[in-house]
Design a protein around this motif. Sequence first.
Motif, short mmCIF file in Angstrom:
data_model
loop_
_atom_site.label_atom_id
_atom_site.label_comp_id
_atom_site.label_asym_id
_atom_site.label_seq_id
_atom_site.Cartn_x
_atom_site.Cartn_y
_atom_site.Cartn_z
N ASP A 24 71.07 41.77 43.62
CA ASP A 24 71.44 42.14 42.53
C ASP A 24 72.67 42.86 42.49
O ASP A 24 73.10 43.28 41.58
N GLN A 25 73.30 43.10 43.69
CA GLN A 25 74.70 43.85 43.77
C GLN A 25 74.56 45.50 43.14
O GLN A 25 75.40 45.75 42.60
N ALA A 26 73.37 45.98 43.04
CA ALA A 26 73.20 47.43 42.52
C ALA A 26 73.41 48.32 43.88
O ALA A 26 72.83 48.13 44.96
N THR A 27 74.00 49.44 43.31
CA THR A 27 74.18 50.49 44.69
C THR A 27 72.96 51.15 44.95
O THR A 27 71.99 50.88 44.27
N GLU A 30 71.92 53.60 41.86
CA GLU A 30 71.22 52.74 40.70
C GLU A 30 69.95 52.18 41.24
O GLU A 30 69.16 52.51 40.32
N GLN A 31 69.61 51.75 42.45
CA GLN A 31 68.17 51.66 42.71
C GLN A 31 67.32 52.68 42.52
O GLN A 31 66.10 52.45 42.12
N LEU A 95 73.71 54.61 35.99
CA LEU A 95 73.81 53.35 35.89
C LEU A 95 75.32 53.11 35.74
O LEU A 95 75.91 53.54 34.44
N ASP A 96 76.16 52.47 36.60
CA ASP A 96 77.43 52.24 36.47
C ASP A 96 78.06 51.16 35.73
O ASP A 96 77.57 50.09 35.94
N LYS A 100 80.26 46.50 35.74
CA LYS A 100 79.79 45.62 35.15
C LYS A 100 80.63 45.07 33.87
O LYS A 100 80.38 45.43 32.78
#
Length: 114
Positions: A24-27, A30-31, A95-96, A100
């Motif tokens: 999901d391309q989350a850092t 963020e996870q 949450l960046d 997005k």
Amino acid sequence: MKVAGLNMSKLSFIERLSALDKPDQATDTEQIWMIVRTFLGIIRVFIFISIIIIAEMLEEIFIGNLSLAVWSLIVGIPMFILLSSLIILGNKRFLDKGTKTETTAVLRPILKRV
């Protein structure tokens, strides 16, 4: 007609299943925040339910001239608000939203008409 619609729904279901396997391309932050936010949300629901249960069941017990029902409100409502604030602030911080970006058809929108 029905067969084509059925085939399209199977295709989209298969596509949705294959999309679950893709990252999901989350850092990492963020996870981690998503996990912490889940636990904060569960605790917030637990506090809400406890306030209701304590307020209904323990009206007869008094501590410091106040019933336990009143104490549950005095302690529970600020805790609920604090957890809600932590969730909101954490969402803004961890949450960046800069990565997005929305893709639109308009590359240079008109900001002011001449």
